[in-house]
Design a protein around this motif. Structure first.
Motif, PDB file in Angstrom:
ATOM      1  N   UNK A   1       0.830  -1.208   0.000  1.00  0.00           N
ATOM      2  CA  UNK A   1       0.000   0.000   0.000  1.00  0.00           C
ATOM      3  C   UNK A   1       0.861   1.253   0.000  1.00  0.00           C
ATOM      4  N   UNK A   2       1.971   1.168   0.686  1.00  0.00           N
ATOM      5  CA  UNK A   2       2.808   2.358   0.799  1.00  0.00           C
ATOM      6  C   UNK A   2       3.701   2.609  -0.394  1.00  0.00           C
TER       7      UNK A   2
ATOM      8  N   UNK B   1       3.905   4.063  -3.288  1.00  0.00           N
ATOM      9  CA  UNK B   1       3.166   5.004  -4.121  1.00  0.00           C
ATOM     10  C   UNK B   1       3.750   5.122  -5.523  1.00  0.00           C
ATOM     11  N   UNK B   2       5.086   4.974  -5.656  1.00  0.00           N
ATOM     12  CA  UNK B   2       5.709   5.111  -6.969  1.00  0.00           C
ATOM     13  C   UNK B   2       5.190   4.046  -7.932  1.00  0.00           C
ATOM     14  N   UNK B   3       5.011   2.805  -7.416  1.00  0.00           N
ATOM     15  CA  UNK B   3       4.526   1.732  -8.281  1.00  0.00           C
ATOM     16  C   UNK B   3       3.081   1.978  -8.696  1.00  0.00           C
ATOM     17  N   UNK B   4       2.276   2.485  -7.757  1.00  0.00           N
ATOM     18  CA  UNK B   4       0.892   2.807  -8.118  1.00  0.00           C
ATOM     19  C   UNK B   4       0.832   3.923  -9.164  1.00  0.00           C
ATOM     20  N   UNK B   5       1.697   4.899  -8.973  1.00  0.00           N
ATOM     21  CA  UNK B   5       1.739   6.009  -9.944  1.00  0.00           C
ATOM     22  C   UNK B   5       2.172   5.511 -11.309  1.00  0.00           C
ATOM     23  N   UNK B   6       3.134   4.589 -11.330  1.00  0.00           N
ATOM     24  CA  UNK B   6       3.602   4.028 -12.584  1.00  0.00           C
ATOM     25  C   UNK B   6       2.479   3.304 -13.320  1.00  0.00           C
ATOM     26  N   UNK B   7       1.659   2.543 -12.537  1.00  0.00           N
ATOM     27  CA  UNK B   7       0.543   1.828 -13.172  1.00  0.00           C
ATOM     28  C   UNK B   7      -0.475   2.823 -13.732  1.00  0.00           C
ATOM     29  N   UNK B   8      -0.707   3.892 -13.013  1.00  0.00           N
ATOM     30  CA  UNK B   8      -1.686   4.882 -13.459  1.00  0.00           C
ATOM     31  C   UNK B   8      -1.255   5.620 -14.732  1.00  0.00           C
ATOM     32  N   UNK B   9       0.054   5.675 -14.981  1.00  0.00           N
ATOM     33  CA  UNK B   9       0.515   6.340 -16.207  1.00  0.00           C
ATOM     34  C   UNK B   9       0.021   5.606 -17.444  1.00  0.00           C
ATOM     35  N   UNK B  10      -0.202   4.291 -17.316  1.00  0.00           N
ATOM     36  CA  UNK B  10      -0.747   3.519 -18.427  1.00  0.00           C
ATOM     37  C   UNK B  10      -2.276   3.525 -18.437  1.00  0.00           C
ATOM     38  N   UNK B  11      -2.873   4.190 -17.456  1.00  0.00           N
ATOM     39  CA  UNK B  11      -4.331   4.297 -17.380  1.00  0.00           C
ATOM     40  C   UNK B  11      -4.692   5.753 -17.063  1.00  0.00           C
ATOM     41  N   UNK B  12      -4.464   6.637 -17.988  1.00  0.00           N
ATOM     42  CA  UNK B  12      -4.584   8.080 -17.707  1.00  0.00           C
ATOM     43  C   UNK B  12      -6.009   8.568 -17.475  1.00  0.00           C
TER      44      UNK B  12
ATOM     45  N   UNK C   1      -6.294   7.474   4.585  1.00  0.00           N
ATOM     46  CA  UNK C   1      -6.025   7.613   3.146  1.00  0.00           C
ATOM     47  C   UNK C   1      -4.531   7.427   2.903  1.00  0.00           C
ATOM     48  N   UNK C   2      -4.197   6.326   2.232  1.00  0.00           N
ATOM     49  CA  UNK C   2      -2.793   5.993   1.990  1.00  0.00           C
ATOM     50  C   UNK C   2      -2.266   6.583   0.660  1.00  0.00           C
ATOM     51  N   UNK C   3      -3.175   6.667  -0.307  1.00  0.00           N
ATOM     52  CA  UNK C   3      -2.715   7.131  -1.636  1.00  0.00           C
ATOM     53  C   UNK C   3      -3.876   7.775  -2.381  1.00  0.00           C
ATOM     54  N   UNK C   4      -3.569   8.920  -2.992  1.00  0.00           N
ATOM     55  CA  UNK C   4      -4.557   9.611  -3.834  1.00  0.00           C
ATOM     56  C   UNK C   4      -3.868   9.971  -5.143  1.00  0.00           C
ATOM     57  N   UNK C   5      -4.389   9.450  -6.251  1.00  0.00           N
ATOM     58  CA  UNK C   5      -3.733   9.701  -7.557  1.00  0.00           C
ATOM     59  C   UNK C   5      -3.747  11.180  -7.928  1.00  0.00           C
ATOM     60  N   UNK C   6      -4.644  11.957  -7.308  1.00  0.00           N
ATOM     61  CA  UNK C   6      -4.642  13.402  -7.570  1.00  0.00           C
ATOM     62  C   UNK C   6      -3.455  14.084  -6.904  1.00  0.00           C
TER      63      UNK C   6
ATOM     64  N   UNK D   1       0.478  -6.443  -0.876  1.00  0.00           N
ATOM     65  CA  UNK D   1       1.499  -7.296  -0.256  1.00  0.00           C
ATOM     66  C   UNK D   1       1.488  -7.164   1.249  1.00  0.00           C
ATOM     67  N   UNK D   2       1.070  -6.005   1.735  1.00  0.00           N
ATOM     68  CA  UNK D   2       1.069  -5.792   3.179  1.00  0.00           C
ATOM     69  C   UNK D   2      -0.330  -5.799   3.767  1.00  0.00           C
ATOM     70  N   UNK D   3      -1.299  -6.313   3.016  1.00  0.00           N
ATOM     71  CA  UNK D   3      -2.628  -6.442   3.581  1.00  0.00           C
ATOM     72  C   UNK D   3      -3.700  -5.898   2.663  1.00  0.00           C
ATOM     73  N   UNK D   4      -4.934  -6.092   3.077  1.00  0.00           N
ATOM     74  CA  UNK D   4      -6.065  -5.664   2.271  1.00  0.00           C
ATOM     75  C   UNK D   4      -6.302  -4.164   2.445  1.00  0.00           C
TER      76      UNK D   4
END
Length: 434
Positions: free
Chosen positions: A69-70, A72-83, A95-100, A127-130
């Protein structure tokens, strides 16, 4: 011409109408596009289907990359392919992550009702939980952009079609005028140019018709003049036979010595002389009229001022001196090397006419003035003399001046003759060539 019917006004009206139609089409297309986006791409069923598909892809990505969950760089990377989507990741009410705001390092607590109450969320195993993932997407964006491009293209195409259709009539009229002008160029001056409309083209057509009529009348007039001159020349040529026959008769008498005495011999000689003078006068008139009524040859060559004029002016001065005329000659020597387009035969005839006029009508008590000057790229020669009162100018003088005018025009120059306060002045102007 009414400006409301001018080509520019009509064209502006056409452009305005075409632009209005194009705008109406574009506005209609955008309204339909918005309706489709709102009622299809933003419908609950479609949004749910797309959200579930995006979550499935996110789950596969998390499992493959072993994303926590923490991270954030990997989540941001995935979002670049889903703009077209945004996500918020919650865990334990935080709130752990906000794409905005992907670069925020801290987590913060939020009121679950702000998200859970109205947004769709899915439980994703990191990987670290739901964690709960809230997802939203702008799924109609691509369709909206594509439809906008299509709307612009269709509007532009409609604009061009309307403009081309609107000017088709004008283009066809221009092509018709072009064909009709070619008919006139072929020599058919009886063909009438079509006049259509009330704009500049119709005025042009009227002007062409006027020009056609004027040219036709001029050609008919010239044809009549030519026929008249031909008739006159024929009659004068015929009249020459009478005095010529008489001269031949007298010459035959003299050859045979068929005269009584010296007195009769002298009478025959005087008659031959009179007939010769009569023939000369008639041939002079015949030549003058023929020259005016015929097309003069335009065979010119380049000559310097000195070569073309100074010897002729010298001969003119010598001849007039023999006739008891005084001369005042003022020639600009700096013009000697300047080049002119001249016809030497025409120059001889022009100088003969000038000398003849001076001898016939000039007053010996006043000097004849000859000068040369240069102004506005033209070199001019002026001849001026006082007019005698013992004789009036007759038709032969008019013909002589007309001959000079025609010959000067044929050489690309001009002549100007005028009489003021009993003084006659003629000026010959030649354009200087490089």
């Amino acid at each position: 011409m009414n400006h409301n019917h001018s080509i520019s006004t009509e064209f502006l009206k056409l452009l305005a109408a075409a632009a209005l139609c194009a705008c109406v089409l574009f506005g209609t297309e955008r309204a339909v596009s918005v309706y489709i986006v709102q009622h299809y791409f933003e419908s609950d069923a479609y949004v749910k289907k797309r959200n579930e598909k995006q979550i499935e892809e996110l789950v596969r990505y998390v499992e493959k990359k072993n994303v926590s969950v923490g991270e954030k760089e990997k989540l941001t990377k995935w979002l670049k392919n889903h703009p077209l989507i945004t996500i918020q990741v919650f865990k334990d009410g935080m709130l752990q992550y906000d794409s905005a705001y992907p670069d925020l390092e801290d987590t913060w607590s939020v009121d679950p009702d702000d998200y859970y109450g109205w947004q769709t969320y899915y439980s994703v195993q990191f990987a670290d939980g739901s964690a709960d993932v809230f997802i939203s997407g702008y799924y109609g964006y691509r369709f909206s952009m594509i439809s906008m491009v299509i709307g612009i293209l269709l509007s532009g195409l409609l604009f061009l079609v309307i403009v081309l259709f609107g000017i088709r009539k004008t283009i066809r009229y221009i092509l018709r005028l072009s064909r009709e002008i070619e008919i006139l160029e072929s020599g058919d001056l009886d063909y009438e140019i079509t006049v259509s409309g009330k704009n500049e083209l119709s005025e042009l057509a009227k002007g062409l018709n006027s020009m056609r009529t004027s040219l036709k009348e001029r050609m008919e007039s010239e044809s009549r003049v030519t026929r008249e001159h031909a008739r006159l020349i024929t009659e004068m040529s015929h009249d020459l036979r009478t005095p010529l026959t008489a001269v031949l008769v007298y010459v035959e008498i003299l050859k045979k010595l068929a005269y009584r005495d010296e007195k009769q011999l002298q009478q025959y000689i005087e008659k031959i002389e009179a007939k010769g003078i009569q023939m000369k006068q008639r041939t002079d008139n015949l030549f003058e009229y023929a020259l005016i009524g015929s097309e003069m040859k335009n065979e010119v060559g380049r000559e310097t001022v000195g070569d073309a004029f100074y010897e002729r002016i010298s001969d003119l001065c010598a001849y007039l001196s023999d006739k008891q005329f005084d001369l005042q000659v003022d020639l600009d020597s700096s013009l000697n090397g300047r080049l002119l387009n001249v016809n030497t035969e025409y120059l001889d005839r022009i100088f003969d006419n000038i000398v003849s006029n001076i001898v016939k009508y000039g007053d010996c008590a006043e000097p004849v003035r000859v000068s040369s000057t240069q102004a506005e790229h033209r070199i001019q020669f002026a001849f001026e003399n006082r007019i005698t009162e013992k004789e009036k100018h007759d038709d032969s003088n008019y013909i002589g001046l007309k001959n000079i005018e025609n010959m000067m025009r044929s050489m690309g120059g001009e002549s100007e003759a005028k009489t003021e306060e009993e003084r006659f002045r003629i000026v010959l102007r030649f354009p200087e060539v490089s």
